[in-house]
Design a protein around this motif. Structure first.
Motif, PDB file in Angstrom:
ATOM      1  N   ALA A  59       0.823  -1.198   0.000  1.00  0.00           N
ATOM      2  CA  ALA A  59       0.000   0.000   0.000  1.00  0.00           C
ATOM      3  C   ALA A  59       0.861   1.253   0.000  1.00  0.00           C
ATOM      4  CB  ALA A  59      -0.916  -0.002   1.226  1.00  0.00           C
ATOM      5  N   ASN A  60       0.212   2.357  -0.296  1.00  0.00           N
ATOM      6  CA  ASN A  60       0.852   3.661  -0.118  1.00  0.00           C
ATOM      7  C   ASN A  60      -0.075   4.532   0.725  1.00  0.00           C
ATOM      8  OD1 ASN A  60      -1.127   4.599  -1.888  1.00  0.00           O
ATOM      9  ND2 ASN A  60       0.271   4.903  -3.583  1.00  0.00           N
ATOM     10  N   THR A  61       0.410   5.688   1.121  1.00  0.00           N
ATOM     11  CA  THR A  61      -0.382   6.544   2.003  1.00  0.00           C
ATOM     12  C   THR A  61      -1.550   7.205   1.280  1.00  0.00           C
ATOM     13  OG1 THR A  61       1.198   8.336   1.633  1.00  0.00           O
ATOM     14  CG2 THR A  61       1.518   6.980   3.609  1.00  0.00           C
ATOM     15  N   ALA A  62      -1.599   7.108  -0.048  1.00  0.00           N
ATOM     16  CA  ALA A  62      -2.736   7.635  -0.809  1.00  0.00           C
ATOM     17  C   ALA A  62      -3.909   6.662  -0.810  1.00  0.00           C
ATOM     18  CB  ALA A  62      -2.302   7.934  -2.243  1.00  0.00           C
ATOM     19  N   GLY A  63      -3.694   5.441  -0.293  1.00  0.00           N
ATOM     20  CA  GLY A  63      -4.762   4.464  -0.219  1.00  0.00           C
ATOM     21  C   GLY A  63      -4.757   3.424  -1.331  1.00  0.00           C
ATOM     22  N   ASP A  64      -3.774   3.477  -2.227  1.00  0.00           N
ATOM     23  CA  ASP A  64      -3.659   2.448  -3.262  1.00  0.00           C
ATOM     24  C   ASP A  64      -3.226   1.148  -2.596  1.00  0.00           C
ATOM     25  OD1 ASP A  64      -4.244   4.277  -5.358  1.00  0.00           O
ATOM     26  OD2 ASP A  64      -2.167   4.980  -5.276  1.00  0.00           O
ATOM     27  N   LEU A  65      -3.757   0.038  -3.077  1.00  0.00           N
ATOM     28  CA  LEU A  65      -3.560  -1.235  -2.389  1.00  0.00           C
ATOM     29  C   LEU A  65      -3.438  -2.376  -3.393  1.00  0.00           C
ATOM     30  CD1 LEU A  65      -3.912  -2.369   0.637  1.00  0.00           C
ATOM     31  CD2 LEU A  65      -6.223  -2.880  -0.092  1.00  0.00           C
ATOM     32  N   ARG A  66      -2.539  -3.299  -3.088  1.00  0.00           N
ATOM     33  CA  ARG A  66      -2.425  -4.562  -3.822  1.00  0.00           C
ATOM     34  C   ARG A  66      -2.273  -5.663  -2.785  1.00  0.00           C
ATOM     35  NH1 ARG A  66       2.131  -2.371  -7.690  1.00  0.00           N
ATOM     36  NH2 ARG A  66       0.839  -1.154  -9.078  1.00  0.00           N
ATOM     37  N   VAL A  67      -2.949  -6.785  -3.014  1.00  0.00           N
ATOM     38  CA  VAL A  67      -2.826  -7.941  -2.121  1.00  0.00           C
ATOM     39  C   VAL A  67      -2.253  -9.079  -2.948  1.00  0.00           C
ATOM     40  CG1 VAL A  67      -4.014  -9.540  -0.592  1.00  0.00           C
ATOM     41  CG2 VAL A  67      -4.776  -7.153  -0.729  1.00  0.00           C
ATOM     42  N   LEU A  68      -1.105  -9.584  -2.520  1.00  0.00           N
ATOM     43  CA  LEU A  68      -0.390 -10.628  -3.241  1.00  0.00           C
ATOM     44  C   LEU A  68      -0.027 -11.765  -2.291  1.00  0.00           C
ATOM     45  CD1 LEU A  68       2.092  -8.259  -5.103  1.00  0.00           C
ATOM     46  CD2 LEU A  68       0.038  -9.280  -6.066  1.00  0.00           C
ATOM     47  N   THR A  69       0.505 -12.826  -2.854  1.00  0.00           N
ATOM     48  CA  THR A  69       1.068 -13.905  -2.045  1.00  0.00           C
ATOM     49  C   THR A  69       2.594 -13.777  -2.103  1.00  0.00           C
ATOM     50  OG1 THR A  69       1.302 -15.482  -3.850  1.00  0.00           O
ATOM     51  CG2 THR A  69      -0.835 -15.433  -2.696  1.00  0.00           C
ATOM     52  N   PRO A  70       3.307 -14.406  -1.166  1.00  0.00           N
ATOM     53  CA  PRO A  70       4.770 -14.401  -1.272  1.00  0.00           C
ATOM     54  C   PRO A  70       5.249 -14.983  -2.603  1.00  0.00           C
ATOM     55  CG  PRO A  70       4.139 -15.025   0.933  1.00  0.00           C
ATOM     56  CD  PRO A  70       2.870 -14.979   0.118  1.00  0.00           C
ATOM     57  N   ASP A  71       4.558 -16.004  -3.112  1.00  0.00           N
ATOM     58  CA  ASP A  71       4.945 -16.574  -4.402  1.00  0.00           C
ATOM     59  C   ASP A  71       4.769 -15.585  -5.549  1.00  0.00           C
ATOM     60  OD1 ASP A  71       5.732 -18.997  -3.313  1.00  0.00           O
ATOM     61  OD2 ASP A  71       3.779 -19.931  -3.618  1.00  0.00           O
ATOM     62  N   ASP A  72       3.761 -14.716  -5.460  1.00  0.00           N
ATOM     63  CA  ASP A  72       3.592 -13.662  -6.470  1.00  0.00           C
ATOM     64  C   ASP A  72       4.805 -12.728  -6.471  1.00  0.00           C
ATOM     65  OD1 ASP A  72       0.996 -14.538  -7.147  1.00  0.00           O
ATOM     66  OD2 ASP A  72       0.062 -13.168  -5.704  1.00  0.00           O
ATOM     67  N   LEU A  73       5.294 -12.424  -5.276  1.00  0.00           N
ATOM     68  CA  LEU A  73       6.413 -11.496  -5.137  1.00  0.00           C
ATOM     69  C   LEU A  73       7.753 -12.111  -5.510  1.00  0.00           C
ATOM     70  CD1 LEU A  73       5.456  -9.780  -1.784  1.00  0.00           C
ATOM     71  CD2 LEU A  73       5.645  -8.656  -4.004  1.00  0.00           C
ATOM     72  N   LEU A  74       7.887 -13.423  -5.299  1.00  0.00           N
ATOM     73  CA  LEU A  74       9.167 -14.084  -5.562  1.00  0.00           C
ATOM     74  C   LEU A  74       8.929 -15.460  -6.180  1.00  0.00           C
ATOM     75  CD1 LEU A  74      12.240 -13.684  -5.245  1.00  0.00           C
ATOM     76  CD2 LEU A  74      12.069 -14.836  -3.047  1.00  0.00           C
ATOM     77  N   PRO A  75       8.569 -15.483  -7.466  1.00  0.00           N
ATOM     78  CA  PRO A  75       8.382 -16.783  -8.111  1.00  0.00           C
ATOM     79  C   PRO A  75       9.715 -17.530  -8.197  1.00  0.00           C
ATOM     80  CG  PRO A  75       8.269 -15.022  -9.726  1.00  0.00           C
ATOM     81  CD  PRO A  75       8.367 -14.377  -8.369  1.00  0.00           C
ATOM     82  N   PHE A  76       9.648 -18.825  -8.145  1.00  0.00           N
ATOM     83  CA  PHE A  76      10.847 -19.688  -8.229  1.00  0.00           C
ATOM     84  C   PHE A  76      11.797 -19.460  -7.057  1.00  0.00           C
ATOM     85  CE2 PHE A  76       9.531 -18.524 -12.568  1.00  0.00           C
ATOM     86  CZ  PHE A  76       8.999 -19.748 -12.952  1.00  0.00           C
ATOM     87  N   ALA A  77      11.241 -19.144  -5.891  1.00  0.00           N
ATOM     88  CA  ALA A  77      12.053 -18.872  -4.706  1.00  0.00           C
ATOM     89  C   ALA A  77      12.757 -20.142  -4.234  1.00  0.00           C
ATOM     90  CB  ALA A  77      11.185 -18.339  -3.588  1.00  0.00           C
ATOM     91  N   PHE A  78      13.903 -19.968  -3.602  1.00  0.00           N
ATOM     92  CA  PHE A  78      14.599 -21.064  -2.956  1.00  0.00           C
ATOM     93  C   PHE A  78      13.898 -21.347  -1.647  1.00  0.00           C
ATOM     94  CE2 PHE A  78      17.674 -22.808  -0.004  1.00  0.00           C
ATOM     95  CZ  PHE A  78      18.188 -23.838  -0.741  1.00  0.00           C
ATOM     96  N   GLY A  79      13.606 -22.594  -1.377  1.00  0.00           N
ATOM     97  CA  GLY A  79      12.939 -22.951  -0.143  1.00  0.00           C
ATOM     98  C   GLY A  79      13.285 -24.351   0.299  1.00  0.00           C
ATOM     99  N   ALA A  80      12.603 -24.826   1.309  1.00  0.00           N
ATOM    100  CA  ALA A  80      12.882 -26.133   1.900  1.00  0.00           C
ATOM    101  C   ALA A  80      12.733 -27.260   0.868  1.00  0.00           C
ATOM    102  CB  ALA A  80      11.961 -26.375   3.083  1.00  0.00           C
ATOM    103  N   ALA A  81      11.845 -27.106  -0.088  1.00  0.00           N
ATOM    104  CA  ALA A  81      11.635 -28.134  -1.090  1.00  0.00           C
ATOM    105  C   ALA A  81      12.886 -28.366  -1.959  1.00  0.00           C
ATOM    106  CB  ALA A  81      10.459 -27.777  -1.986  1.00  0.00           C
ATOM    107  N   ALA A  82      13.763 -27.377  -2.019  1.00  0.00           N
ATOM    108  CA  ALA A  82      14.978 -27.497  -2.813  1.00  0.00           C
ATOM    109  C   ALA A  82      16.098 -28.250  -2.084  1.00  0.00           C
ATOM    110  CB  ALA A  82      15.478 -26.116  -3.209  1.00  0.00           C
ATOM    111  N   LEU A  83      15.901 -28.507  -0.798  1.00  0.00           N
ATOM    112  CA  LEU A  83      16.928 -29.168   0.006  1.00  0.00           C
ATOM    113  C   LEU A  83      16.705 -30.678   0.019  1.00  0.00           C
ATOM    114  CD1 LEU A  83      16.986 -26.689   3.008  1.00  0.00           C
ATOM    115  CD2 LEU A  83      18.600 -26.803   1.105  1.00  0.00           C
TER     116      LEU A  83
END
Length: 85
Positions: A59-83
């Motif tokens: 969000a910003n202080t003007a009231g604009d808003l986006r709702v995402l998932t962590p996967d939306d923000l970082l596709p192909f992320a390194f995680g426990a499944a890679a270990l």
């Protein structure tokens, strides 16, 4: 200040919550006085993927808003499944 700009805010917020005993999160909000809703830095995005956070609210202080998932923000992320198990 330059130092404040380098401190990963979302990562720090999650670390403080975990230190206080929190282990489950409904959402994390990132809000800034910016033209567009503010997104977390790459380091913070990686931390978001490592915790069970279903929603990230940008969000910003003007009231604009986006709702995402962590996967939306970082596709192909390194995680426990890679270990190896």
């Amino acid at each position: 200040s330059r130092i404040a700009a380098r401190v990963p805010k979302a990562k720090t917020a999650i670390a403080a919550a975990v230190t206080a005993g929190e282990r489950e999160f409904e959402a994390l909000a990132v809000i800034a006085d910016s033209l567009e809703p503010c997104a977390p830095c790459g380091m913070c995005r990686q931390v978001l993927v490592e915790f069970p956070i279903a929603r990230v609210i940008l969000a910003n202080t003007a009231g604009d808003l986006r709702v995402l998932t962590p996967d939306d923000l970082l596709p192909f992320a390194f995680g426990a499944a890679a270990l190896p198990s």
